[in-house]
Design an enzyme around this catalytic site. Structure first.
Site, PDB file in Angstrom:
ATOM      1  N   HIS A   1       0.843  -1.204   0.000  1.00 52.52           N
ATOM      2  CA  HIS A   1       0.000   0.000   0.000  1.00 52.52           C
ATOM      3  C   HIS A   1       0.879   1.256   0.000  1.00 52.52           C
ATOM      4  O   HIS A   1       0.636   2.192  -0.780  1.00 52.52           O
ATOM      5  CB  HIS A   1      -0.912  -0.007   1.231  1.00 52.52           C
ATOM      6  N   GLU A   2       1.889   1.287   0.858  1.00 49.40           N
ATOM      7  CA  GLU A   2       2.776   2.453   0.934  1.00 49.40           C
ATOM      8  C   GLU A   2       3.543   2.637  -0.375  1.00 49.40           C
ATOM      9  O   GLU A   2       3.708   3.767  -0.860  1.00 49.40           O
ATOM     10  CB  GLU A   2       3.762   2.300   2.104  1.00 49.40           C
TER      11      GLU A   2
END
Length: 360
Positions: A273-274
């Site tokens: 996600h990051e």
């Protein structure tokens, strides 16, 4: 002044109504785990999460009302003017007066917000088992933050006041440029010089996880080597991961609490996600939009600095650069609140894209 009251009150009402609707919705669905999560979350865990969120939302409602009262006390009721009169008593130069004014305002604001921080940390977070901060550590952090904000804020305010007072009608262009450069400097310095003041960072030593990370990085053509673990458990049991810095100082940071509570595959989902934010250039887009918005803000500030009507509307007969700066800081959130849905849409769009990237 009338428009200020209208927009400030309208903004408060909207926030309170949304908070109320959020609390009502959570309470209504607290006794049933959503179907898609039934195999992962127990009903008891779901109820605790709902109760925690409702408690935080109710506390947020209280702080909103307090912040609104402070806004009224500082601006239309003359709190800032009274503070300025105290500073004028010492008959300092324009820049010296501005520095002392902002120093006094910052110290007062920090101590006013202290009870809110203490209650959040030692009552709410403690009640739900998240707080790990000791009173001693809280005091040490408070002193560090006070010193750091004074040093960084002092440099920032001094430079802006100098530009406003001595660079003539085009000062706002130089001010805009300075803030942009200063922002990049802080982003660059934060992971290596600022963050370590508060936490310890150690290289990730889980070989299996490092192997998975390298495979993921190669698959998405991102050359990332710096992965660190932060001792977040010193203050809280919440888990997270974040991307920070740029150039040779860029790194991904995992909270040690995250690594302790999730499996390696779950950690990879968080990391994906990051990295999704990075791959989709969300950080650069947000930075670019922020720079443009900041430029518009400096242009407006320059206009207000030369408007006697602006100062008189808020009870200040004698214009000054530091009063223009502080009033602008107070008024900007009030007059730009109408743009909140747009910024929220942009933020949610980025989060959904990062989630989709992580899934893929």
């Amino acid at each position: 002044l009338i428009s200020f009251y209208i927009l400030a009150i309208l903004g408060l009402i909207v926030k309170l109504v949304l908070n109320f609707k959020n609390i009502t919705y959570i309470a209504k669905h607290a006794n049933a785990v959503p179907t898609m999560f039934k195999e992962k979350i127990t009903l008891e865990e779901h109820k605790i999460a709902a109760k925690y969120t409702i408690t935080k939302q109710r506390f947020s409602t209280s702080t909103m009302l307090i912040h609104f009262l402070l806004l009224i006390l500082w601006v239309p009721l003359g709190g800032l003017n009274q503070l300025d009169l105290i500073v004028q008593y010492f008959k300092l130069s324009q820049i010296q007066s501005g520095l002392v004014f902002f120093l006094l305002y910052t110290v007062i604001s920090i101590f006013i917000s202290l009870p809110e921080t203490i209650y959040s940390t030692f009552v709410i977070e403690e009640k739900f088992g998240f707080n790990k901060t000791t009173p001693k550590l809280f005091i040490i952090d408070f002193i560090k933050q006070l010193i750091l904000s004074t040093l960084i804020g002092g440099i920032l305010i001094y430079t802006l006041l100098y530009l406003m007072n001595f660079l003539g009608e085009n000062w706002w262009l130089f001010g805009w440029g300075f803030i942009v450069l200063f922002q990049f400097l802080i982003i660059w310095a934060y992971p290596k010089f600022i963050a370590p003041i508060f936490n310890k960072f150690s290289p990730l030593d889980d070989e299996d996880l490092k192997k998975k990370i390298e495979e993921l990085s190669n698959n998405i053509n991102l050359n990332f080597k710096d992965y660190y673990v932060m001792n977040a458990s010193l203050r809280s049991s919440h888990g997270n991961a974040y991307f920070t810095g740029f150039g040779k100082n860029k790194r991904i940071v995992f909270f040690d609490t995250l690594l302790k509570t999730l499996t390696n595959n779950e950690v990879m989902a968080v990391l994906a996600h990051e990295l999704g934010h990075l791959k989709k250039k969300h950080i650069l887009k947000s930075l670019f939009m922020g720079i443009l918005f900041m430029g518009g803000g400096f242009y407006v500030l320059d206009y207000l600095l030369n408007s006697k009507e602006f100062f008189m509307a808020f009870g200040k007969a004698t214009p000054s650069s530091h009063m223009a700066l502080i009033l602008f800081t107070f008024l900007l959130p009030v007059y730009t609140f109408i743009l909140t849905p747009l910024s929220s849409w942009f933020s949610r769009k980025n989060e959904y894209e990062a989630d989709q990237f992580a899934v893929e």
